[in-house]
Design an enzyme around this catalytic site. Structure first.
Site, PDB file in Angstrom:
ATOM      1  CG  HIS A  36      -1.988   1.070   1.113  1.00 59.44           C
ATOM      2  ND1 HIS A  36      -3.308   0.765   0.836  1.00 59.44           N
ATOM      3  CD2 HIS A  36      -1.944   2.426   1.227  1.00 59.44           C
ATOM      4  CE1 HIS A  36      -4.015   1.877   0.785  1.00 59.44           C
ATOM      5  NE2 HIS A  36      -3.203   2.897   1.024  1.00 59.44           N
ATOM      6  CB  CYS A  37       3.168   2.910  -1.538  1.00 60.09           C
ATOM      7  SG  CYS A  37       3.481   1.852  -2.966  1.00 60.09           S
ATOM      8  CG  HIS A  38      -0.995   6.618  -1.875  1.00 57.60           C
ATOM      9  ND1 HIS A  38      -2.179   6.075  -2.309  1.00 57.60           N
ATOM     10  CD2 HIS A  38      -1.013   6.522  -0.517  1.00 57.60           C
ATOM     11  CE1 HIS A  38      -2.891   5.666  -1.262  1.00 57.60           C
ATOM     12  NE2 HIS A  38      -2.199   5.916  -0.170  1.00 57.60           N
ATOM     13  CE1 TYR A  54      -3.726  14.101  -0.723  1.00 63.99           C
ATOM     14  CE2 TYR A  54      -5.952  13.215  -0.520  1.00 63.99           C
ATOM     15  CZ  TYR A  54      -4.611  13.034  -0.806  1.00 63.99           C
ATOM     16  OH  TYR A  54      -4.156  11.798  -1.183  1.00 63.99           O
ATOM     17  CG  ASP A 253      -0.744   5.247   4.036  1.00 63.52           C
ATOM     18  OD1 ASP A 253      -1.240   5.239   2.887  1.00 63.52           O
ATOM     19  OD2 ASP A 253      -1.140   6.017   4.939  1.00 63.52           O
ATOM     20  CG  ASN A 258      -4.539  14.281   3.713  1.00 60.59           C
ATOM     21  OD1 ASN A 258      -4.216  15.466   3.582  1.00 60.59           O
ATOM     22  ND2 ASN A 258      -5.044  13.572   2.716  1.00 60.59           N
TER      23      ASN A 258
END
Length: 301
Positions: A36-38, A54, A253, A258
């Site tokens: 899970h990463c972006h 955001y 993550d 945020n």
């Protein structure tokens, strides 16, 4: 830990990731996966939509690769962010650049076309994320959720649920009845103030027992009521990993959009040894489970 949240013109501004994380003490097994990463932008190449939830920092595919190299992670599942909405250009670019190392999770709506889903699948997308987080916009209605599931069912993608608090109780039947592998992000972001024997954790553990639901042991900094070293969140992750190591995943993550305080990714990696002390189970969670769920090649070419 550094401050990680501000506002600009009424819209939240996500801070950049930790600039100098430690090199982890824990050596991860080959082909370990950040599940899970972006990535974000960069905005001058992949512009953010005007109605984004955001303002993210620019964190490119190459920034992500450098962070993974530092942490000892060979593979990753990149989750499409609400900051990019349903424009998957940046995600597709990353998947095509690193076809053996990266897989993706998309954000779809009932208006997404089957042709777009086919393109995403061909590039390496193997999941769809559904958001039930008010700060990211309204979640799908039951009819909308069914329509999205029907779009991805021919490809047998997994369905990643982004939920928090009592949603794991209220959505129990939905989470276990998609007909596809259901993956709960960030340990359902349960309220740890209610304890490990509270209704939320009990519902999460019951879902694990069904055999149809997976859980990401990620984002302890989002769940912990104590701050680093996140002892209460680590205790939950350890409980879940011991209960069903065959249906647990782990993720950073990164770059932690945020969060109230920015974590050190090297510290997060070192927590894995406390969450999963057994090396065999650790290999399963870091290597075998994501390889099966996200359709990675058996061996890198």
């Amino acid at each position: 830990m550094t401050p990680a949240e501000a506002t600009r013109g009424g819209r939240r501004v996500a801070a950049p990731p930790h600039p100098n994380p430690k090199v982890p003490d824990l050596r991860l097994p080959p082909r370990s996966c950040d599940a899970h990463c972006h990535i974000f932008g960069p905005g001058h190449v992949f512009p953010y939509p005007e109605d984004r939830a955001y303002d993210p920092p620019d964190v490119s595919k190459d920034d992500l690769r450098r962070r993974h190299d530092l942490l000892g992670l060979d593979r990753a599942i990149i989750v499409q962010s609400a900051a990019h909405g349903t424009d998957h250009s940046a995600l597709l670019d990353a998947l095509r650049t690193y076809p053996d190392a990266y897989r993706g999770v998309a954000l779809l709506t009932p208006r997404t076309t089957p042709a777009e889903v086919a393109e995403l699948h061909a590039a390496g997308v193997r999941g769809v994320r559904v958001q039930f987080m008010p700060h990211l916009g309204p979640g799908p209605t039951p009819d909308e959720l069914r329509a999205v599931l029907d779009l991805v069912r021919p490809y047998a993608w997994h369905v990643a649920f982004h939920i928090a608090g009592d949603a794991v109780v209220d959505m129990f039947d939905t989470l276990r009845s998609t007909g596809l592998p259901a993956v709960i992000d960030h340990m359902a972001r349960v309220d740890l103030a209610t304890g490990l024997d509270g209704d939320q954790v009990r519902a999460l553990r019951r879902l694990l027992d069904t055999g149809d639901v997976w859980v990401k042991l990620s984002a302890p900094e989002r769940l912990s009521t104590e701050g680093p070293p996140y002892e209460d969140a680590v205790a939950l992750a350890r409980l879940l990993a011991a209960q069903a190591p065959e249906r647990c995943l782990w993720g950073t993550d990164f770059p932690h959009p945020n969060v109230p305080e920015m974590p050190d990714d090297g510290v997060l990696v070192d927590l894995i040894e406390r969450i999963v002390p057994d090396e065999t189970a650790r290999h399963r969670i870091l290597v075998a489970n994501p390889a099966g769920l996200a359709d990675f090649p058996a061996e890198p070419r």
